[in-house]
Design a protein around this motif. Structure first.
Motif, PDB file in Angstrom:
ATOM      1  N   TRP A  29      -1.708  -1.648  -9.707  1.00  0.00           N
ATOM      2  CA  TRP A  29      -2.141  -0.688  -8.707  1.00  0.00           C
ATOM      3  C   TRP A  29      -3.647  -0.447  -8.809  1.00  0.00           C
ATOM      4  CZ3 TRP A  29       1.075   0.758  -4.937  1.00  0.00           C
ATOM      5  CH2 TRP A  29       2.450   0.630  -5.157  1.00  0.00           C
ATOM      6  N   ARG A  30      -4.280  -0.398  -7.663  1.00  0.00           N
ATOM      7  CA  ARG A  30      -5.715  -0.155  -7.573  1.00  0.00           C
ATOM      8  C   ARG A  30      -5.986   0.841  -6.460  1.00  0.00           C
ATOM      9  NH1 ARG A  30     -10.057  -4.459  -4.993  1.00  0.00           N
ATOM     10  NH2 ARG A  30     -11.772  -2.971  -4.739  1.00  0.00           N
ATOM     11  N   THR A  31      -6.913   1.761  -6.701  1.00  0.00           N
ATOM     12  CA  THR A  31      -7.293   2.719  -5.668  1.00  0.00           C
ATOM     13  C   THR A  31      -8.091   2.016  -4.575  1.00  0.00           C
ATOM     14  OG1 THR A  31      -7.322   4.586  -7.208  1.00  0.00           O
ATOM     15  CG2 THR A  31      -8.580   4.823  -5.167  1.00  0.00           C
ATOM     16  N   PRO A  38     -13.918   2.146  -3.806  1.00  0.00           N
ATOM     17  CA  PRO A  38     -13.062   2.834  -2.825  1.00  0.00           C
ATOM     18  C   PRO A  38     -13.852   3.804  -1.956  1.00  0.00           C
ATOM     19  CG  PRO A  38     -12.044   2.826  -5.003  1.00  0.00           C
ATOM     20  CD  PRO A  38     -13.435   2.298  -5.182  1.00  0.00           C
ATOM     21  N   ASN A  79     -14.400   7.075   0.428  1.00  0.00           N
ATOM     22  CA  ASN A  79     -14.005   8.454   0.161  1.00  0.00           C
ATOM     23  C   ASN A  79     -13.891   9.195   1.485  1.00  0.00           C
ATOM     24  OD1 ASN A  79     -13.814  11.148  -0.722  1.00  0.00           O
ATOM     25  ND2 ASN A  79     -15.160  10.780  -2.467  1.00  0.00           N
ATOM     26  N   LYS A 102      -4.891   9.686  -2.956  1.00  0.00           N
ATOM     27  CA  LYS A 102      -5.429   8.330  -2.800  1.00  0.00           C
ATOM     28  C   LYS A 102      -4.509   7.481  -1.920  1.00  0.00           C
ATOM     29  CE  LYS A 102      -8.348   9.216  -6.291  1.00  0.00           C
ATOM     30  NZ  LYS A 102      -7.809  10.518  -6.755  1.00  0.00           N
ATOM     31  N   SER A 148      -7.212   9.769 -11.283  1.00  0.00           N
ATOM     32  CA  SER A 148      -5.917  10.233 -10.801  1.00  0.00           C
ATOM     33  C   SER A 148      -5.468   9.386  -9.617  1.00  0.00           C
ATOM     34  CB  SER A 148      -5.989  11.699 -10.372  1.00  0.00           C
ATOM     35  OG  SER A 148      -4.775  12.114  -9.766  1.00  0.00           O
ATOM     36  N   ARG A 149      -4.162   9.146  -9.516  1.00  0.00           N
ATOM     37  CA  ARG A 149      -3.622   8.436  -8.354  1.00  0.00           C
ATOM     38  C   ARG A 149      -3.311   9.382  -7.205  1.00  0.00           C
ATOM     39  NH1 ARG A 149      -0.107   4.243 -11.989  1.00  0.00           N
ATOM     40  NH2 ARG A 149      -1.588   2.523 -11.888  1.00  0.00           N
ATOM     41  N   ILE A 160      -3.357   3.669  -2.604  1.00  0.00           N
ATOM     42  CA  ILE A 160      -3.403   2.683  -3.674  1.00  0.00           C
ATOM     43  C   ILE A 160      -2.639   1.441  -3.230  1.00  0.00           C
ATOM     44  CG2 ILE A 160      -3.678   4.426  -5.464  1.00  0.00           C
ATOM     45  CD1 ILE A 160      -0.709   4.179  -6.114  1.00  0.00           C
ATOM     46  N   SER A 206     -10.003   7.152  -1.495  1.00  0.00           N
ATOM     47  CA  SER A 206      -9.855   8.421  -2.190  1.00  0.00           C
ATOM     48  C   SER A 206     -10.178   9.562  -1.235  1.00  0.00           C
ATOM     49  CB  SER A 206     -10.768   8.468  -3.419  1.00  0.00           C
ATOM     50  OG  SER A 206     -12.140   8.477  -3.015  1.00  0.00           O
ATOM     51  N   PRO A 218     -11.435  10.027  -9.915  1.00  0.00           N
ATOM     52  CA  PRO A 218     -11.171   8.581  -9.877  1.00  0.00           C
ATOM     53  C   PRO A 218     -10.093   8.140 -10.867  1.00  0.00           C
ATOM     54  CG  PRO A 218     -13.271   9.026 -10.942  1.00  0.00           C
ATOM     55  CD  PRO A 218     -12.805  10.322 -10.368  1.00  0.00           C
ATOM     56  N   TYR A 267       0.837  -1.193   0.000  1.00  0.00           N
ATOM     57  CA  TYR A 267       0.000   0.000   0.000  1.00  0.00           C
ATOM     58  C   TYR A 267       0.880   1.254   0.000  1.00  0.00           C
ATOM     59  CZ  TYR A 267      -4.214  -2.687   1.095  1.00  0.00           C
ATOM     60  OH  TYR A 267      -5.280  -3.563   1.037  1.00  0.00           O
TER      61      TYR A 267
END
Length: 386
Positions: free
Chosen positions: A219-221, A265, A267, A207, A203-204, A209, A224, A201, A182
């Motif tokens: 890589w996954r969010t 994800p 928020n 976040k 943009s990295r 990730i 956020s 959503p 992470y």
């Protein structure tokens, strides 16, 4: 099972309230989020003296991390912001890796994060996050050899993220209870997220990730709506992550989030909200559940939160299962009591302080460690009388 159903029901009701508020706002032309009534986060309610601190190392160059590597019970590993990885073992100090020629150091740039593979004792795999000479984010895998010396040539590069500003780089790297790596990234800098990255959503930035480390990076969010997450901590017993998210002008916040990897994800609200306060003109991505902070403090008290840990050691029995966090500017430390249902109570300002606090970690026994940008490492000890 009953608690799970209750939490799910509460989440569903909150989701309907947010959706209803948004629909009403679209019809009336009013701010669709202005009518939300967030829960009141926990606030400081008094002082406590759960521990004292003592300095165990000095002369370091702006340390940003202190902790241990799996299988290395007798050493402490420290990151120095200009680009060195240092291992401390008593009076012996070893430079395990020097990346200073590849790192841009600034107020919020530099060598910012390290994570040791859970099987580091046998695989010798470790992962680093730093700002490259252009100020952009890099994450790569390295390999340690005999004597704790790390090969300076990365085994492979896992991530590149262009950074538009010099601040809000986040920094934390950590392995989660699911075995993934992470990373926390800030919103890219500038006041009030001028590019709206935290709610974007695609943009990295802004976040948390994650990626598996076996095979190609994916890589996954995971979360956020963050401004600048400066340190997070996994509580595997409850499947939760605790985050210290640095505020803008008014509020620093502690977030406690139940990880549900099969859901969109969650928020944390920035930049539509700072803490629980509405930031006018900033929209909220409504795809994931909105999660409010469990504790906050204002800039009358400090100016930059450093997230911490849930204590699990044995030397401070009265401190068991309390979450500890602090402030870089004030050097203050607070602890709180996690409550069922994802809330928190009993926020206490600790008597001990750590100047220019950059990291709270633990040693091999789960005992508390602290890094100070003033160049020192501290540890917690049982409180002294008087």
């Amino acid at each position: 099972m009953r608690r799970t159903r209750v939490v799910a029901l509460v989440v569903a009701v909150l989701g309907l309230l947010v959706a209803g508020a948004v629909a009403l706002g679209a019809v009336t032309g009013q701010d669709p989020l202005a009518g939300l009534q967030p829960p009141v986060p926990a606030q400081e309610r008094g002082r406590a003296h759960h521990f004292d601190v003592e300095r165990i190392a000095s002369g370091l160059n702006r340390p940003t991390f202190v902790g241990v590597a799996p299988g290395d019970d007798h050493g402490l590993w420290v990151l120095e912001q200009p680009g060195r990885v240092v291992r401390l073992a008593g009076d012996l100090r070893t430079v395990a890796l020097d990346l200073t020629g590849h790192v841009k150091e600034g107020a919020e740039q530099g060598l910012l994060g390290i994570a040791f593979h859970p099987d580091f004792a046998t695989t010798r795999r470790l992962f680093l996050h730093w700002s490259d000479p252009h100020g952009d984010t890099r994450v790569a895998e390295f390999r340690a050899g005999p004597g704790a010396i790390v090969d300076p040539e990365p085994v492979r590069r896992l991530l590149f993220v262009e950074q538009p500003e010099e601040n809000h780089n986040g920094g934390q790297l950590a392995f989660g209870p699911d075995g993934r790596l992470y990373l926390g990234l800030g919103d890219g800098g500038g006041a009030f997220d001028p590019r709206a990255t935290a709610q974007d959503p695609d943009s990295r930035l802004g976040k948390v990730i994650a990626t598996p480390v076996d095979g190609p990076p994916r890589w996954r969010t995971v979360l956020s709506g963050l401004r600048n997450p400066w340190r997070f901590w996994f509580d595997p017993a409850l499947g939760e992550v605790w985050i210290g998210d640095v505020g803008q002008d008014d509020v620093e916040e502690v977030d406690r989030v139940l990880l549900e990897l099969d859901e969109p994800p969650k928020n944390l609200g920035w930049s539509a909200f700072e803490g629980t306060g509405r930031v006018e003109g900033h929209e909220l991505d409504r795809e994931g559940e909105l999660v409010w902070p469990v504790a906050t403090y204002t800039h009358d008290t400090g100016c930059s939160i450093t997230g911490g840990v849930v204590y699990g050691g044995g030397a401070l029995p009265a401190f068991a299962r309390r979450y500890l966090y602090g402030d870089f500017c004030a050097g203050s430390l607070w602890s709180l009591a996690p409550e069922p249902g994802g809330t928190a109570t009993d926020v206490r300002r600790e008597r001990a302080t750590v100047p220019q606090l950059t990291h709270i970690g633990v040693d091999a026994d789960g005992e508390l460690l602290f890094a100070s940008a003033a160049g020192a490492i501290y540890r917690a000890v049982p409180p002294r009388s008087g």
